[in-house]
Structure formats: structure tokens, C-alpha cells
Design a protein around this motif. Structure first.
Motif, mmCIF file in Angstrom:
data_model
loop_
_atom_site.group_PDB
_atom_site.id
_atom_site.type_symbol
_atom_site.label_atom_id
_atom_site.label_comp_id
_atom_site.label_asym_id
_atom_site.label_seq_id
_atom_site.Cartn_x
_atom_site.Cartn_y
_atom_site.Cartn_z
ATOM 1 N N GLU A 33 -0.955 6.017 6.598
ATOM 2 C CA GLU A 33 -2.353 6.454 6.659
ATOM 3 C C GLU A 33 -3.278 5.613 5.781
ATOM 4 O O GLU A 33 -4.495 5.641 5.952
ATOM 5 N N SER A 34 -2.734 4.850 4.867
ATOM 6 C CA SER A 34 -3.573 3.973 4.046
ATOM 7 C C SER A 34 -3.533 2.532 4.538
ATOM 8 O O SER A 34 -4.102 1.640 3.908
ATOM 9 N N GLY A 35 -2.891 2.306 5.669
ATOM 10 C CA GLY A 35 -2.681 0.952 6.176
ATOM 11 C C GLY A 35 -3.930 0.197 6.562
ATOM 12 O O GLY A 35 -3.912 -1.014 6.659
ATOM 13 N N ASP A 36 -5.045 0.910 6.764
ATOM 14 C CA ASP A 36 -6.282 0.257 7.165
ATOM 15 C C ASP A 36 -7.275 0.189 6.004
ATOM 16 O O ASP A 36 -8.446 -0.048 6.210
ATOM 17 N N CYS A 37 -6.799 0.412 4.791
ATOM 18 C CA CYS A 37 -7.652 0.408 3.596
ATOM 19 C C CYS A 37 -7.332 -0.804 2.733
ATOM 20 O O CYS A 37 -6.207 -1.248 2.675
ATOM 21 N N SER A 38 -8.357 -1.286 2.052
ATOM 22 C CA SER A 38 -8.137 -2.329 1.064
ATOM 23 C C SER A 38 -9.268 -2.270 0.055
ATOM 24 O O SER A 38 -10.429 -2.319 0.447
ATOM 25 N N PRO A 39 -8.933 -2.106 -1.186
ATOM 26 C CA PRO A 39 -7.589 -1.965 -1.742
ATOM 27 C C PRO A 39 -7.044 -0.559 -1.484
ATOM 28 O O PRO A 39 -7.801 0.362 -1.167
ATOM 29 N N VAL A 40 -5.740 -0.420 -1.625
ATOM 30 C CA VAL A 40 -5.118 0.900 -1.496
ATOM 31 C C VAL A 40 -4.991 1.508 -2.888
ATOM 32 O O VAL A 40 -5.013 0.811 -3.897
ATOM 33 N N LEU A 41 -4.835 2.815 -2.920
ATOM 34 C CA LEU A 41 -4.632 3.514 -4.183
ATOM 35 C C LEU A 41 -3.152 3.493 -4.544
ATOM 36 O O LEU A 41 -2.292 3.529 -3.649
ATOM 37 N N PRO A 42 -2.824 3.465 -5.813
ATOM 38 C CA PRO A 42 -1.416 3.443 -6.220
ATOM 39 C C PRO A 42 -0.599 4.597 -5.656
ATOM 40 O O PRO A 42 0.578 4.414 -5.351
ATOM 41 N N ARG A 43 -1.211 5.758 -5.459
ATOM 42 C CA ARG A 43 -0.467 6.910 -4.947
ATOM 43 C C ARG A 43 0.044 6.692 -3.519
ATOM 44 O O ARG A 43 0.941 7.387 -3.069
ATOM 45 N N ASP A 44 -0.523 5.720 -2.817
ATOM 46 C CA ASP A 44 -0.085 5.421 -1.450
ATOM 47 C C ASP A 44 0.979 4.333 -1.392
ATOM 48 O O ASP A 44 1.459 3.990 -0.325
ATOM 49 N N VAL A 45 1.341 3.772 -2.547
ATOM 50 C CA VAL A 45 2.305 2.672 -2.613
ATOM 51 C C VAL A 45 3.652 3.213 -3.081
ATOM 52 O O VAL A 45 3.738 3.827 -4.128
ATOM 53 N N LEU A 46 4.694 2.982 -2.300
ATOM 54 C CA LEU A 46 6.036 3.396 -2.680
ATOM 55 C C LEU A 46 6.805 2.286 -3.370
ATOM 56 O O LEU A 46 7.689 2.549 -4.175
ATOM 57 N N LEU A 47 6.467 1.040 -3.036
ATOM 58 C CA LEU A 47 7.221 -0.102 -3.537
ATOM 59 C C LEU A 47 6.310 -1.313 -3.629
ATOM 60 O O LEU A 47 5.579 -1.611 -2.682
ATOM 61 N N ALA A 48 6.373 -2.006 -4.755
ATOM 62 C CA ALA A 48 5.722 -3.301 -4.918
ATOM 63 C C ALA A 48 6.831 -4.326 -5.136
ATOM 64 O O ALA A 48 7.777 -4.071 -5.882
ATOM 65 N N VAL A 49 6.717 -5.471 -4.485
ATOM 66 C CA VAL A 49 7.711 -6.535 -4.590
ATOM 67 C C VAL A 49 7.005 -7.818 -5.005
ATOM 68 O O VAL A 49 6.010 -8.201 -4.388
#
Length: 139
Positions: A33-49
């Protein structure tokens, strides 16, 4: 990556850490649901690589590690293709603002967060070395 349908993988997706602060991991796993947003909020991120480069090595293991943990991103991975053998490090949030190093390896590894997936690091190393052996000098 065997990404479940309600999540998406994106590259260089900006994550808002504050009103004027953003980070752009090399790869990010986020809620669809946050895929069309930029920037995204940290709460929508499960993993950063982060994929280590010569200029990012210190930041990937230092400042970015601290900032992602402080933002509450549940999982952080570092892939280092510059090491003698490609290495993988998995960090998991264990308390607010605190990552624990769960795995650091250059072997075949199965991770269980954010879902189960197997990474064949020896195959990545062989491929990297094969590509390097075919690269023309100076280019």
C-alpha cells in the motif's frame, strides 16, 4: 526473493527518517500500500538492504545501521561483494533502536525473516569472479 503478494521489493526507494532526512537503501522491502509513495515512512519498510561499495563500507556498517535501527526498520541486510568471498550480514531489531547481528556468513544460508529464503553466497562469489575474469582492462 520469494516476496509475498502484500509486499513489494523496490530499489533505491527513499525512506523518510525526519522532515529533512532521507535514506535510500539499495533495496527495500515495503508494504504494497505504500508502493506508490516517495519517500515512504519507516513503518512501511520491513527490510532495508545495502550492497557495499568502496565508498559506502563505513556508512553501511555504522551510520546507516544506527539510523535504520532508530527508525524501527525490523530487518537490515548488508551484502558485501568486495570481500574476498561475497558476504551477507543479517541484523534484526531486538529492542527499540537496537539491532542484533543474527547471521554473518559467506556460505549457503537460509534466513527466516522477513520470510524464509535461501541465499547461495558461494554461487554469488563464483559468478562475481567469473564476471571479473571477463572484464576488459580499463572498462
Amino acid at each position: 526473493m520469494n516476496c509475498p503478494d502484500d509486499f513489494m521489493v523496490n530499489i533505491e526507494q527513499a525512506i523518510a527518517l525526519g522532515r529533512r532526512t532521507e535514506l535510500r537503501p539499495d533495496v527495500v522491502l515495503l508494504r504494497e500500500e505504500s508502493g506508490d509513495c516517495s519517500p515512504v515512512l519507516p513503518r512501511d519498510v520491513l527490510l532495508a538492504v545495502e550492497v557495499v561499495s568502496a565508498s559506502s563500507r563505513a556508512a553501511d556498517r555504522g551510520l546507516k545501521l544506527e539510523e535504520y535501527a532508530a527508525a524501527g526498520i525490523p530487518s537490515y541486510w548488508i551484502v558485501d561483494p568486495l570481500a574476498e568471498r561475497v558476504t551477507f550480514s543479517q541484523f534484526v531489531l531486538t529492542a527499540p533502536g537496537v539491532y542484533e547481528l543474527l547471521i554473518e556468513t559467506d556460505g549457503l544460508v537460509t534466513v527466516h525473516q522477513p520470510w524464509e529464503t535461501t541465499l547461495d553466497l558461494p554461487a554469488w562469489t563464483r559468478r562475481r569472479d567469473r564476471i571479473r575474469s571477463k572484464t576488459r582492462p580499463g572498462g
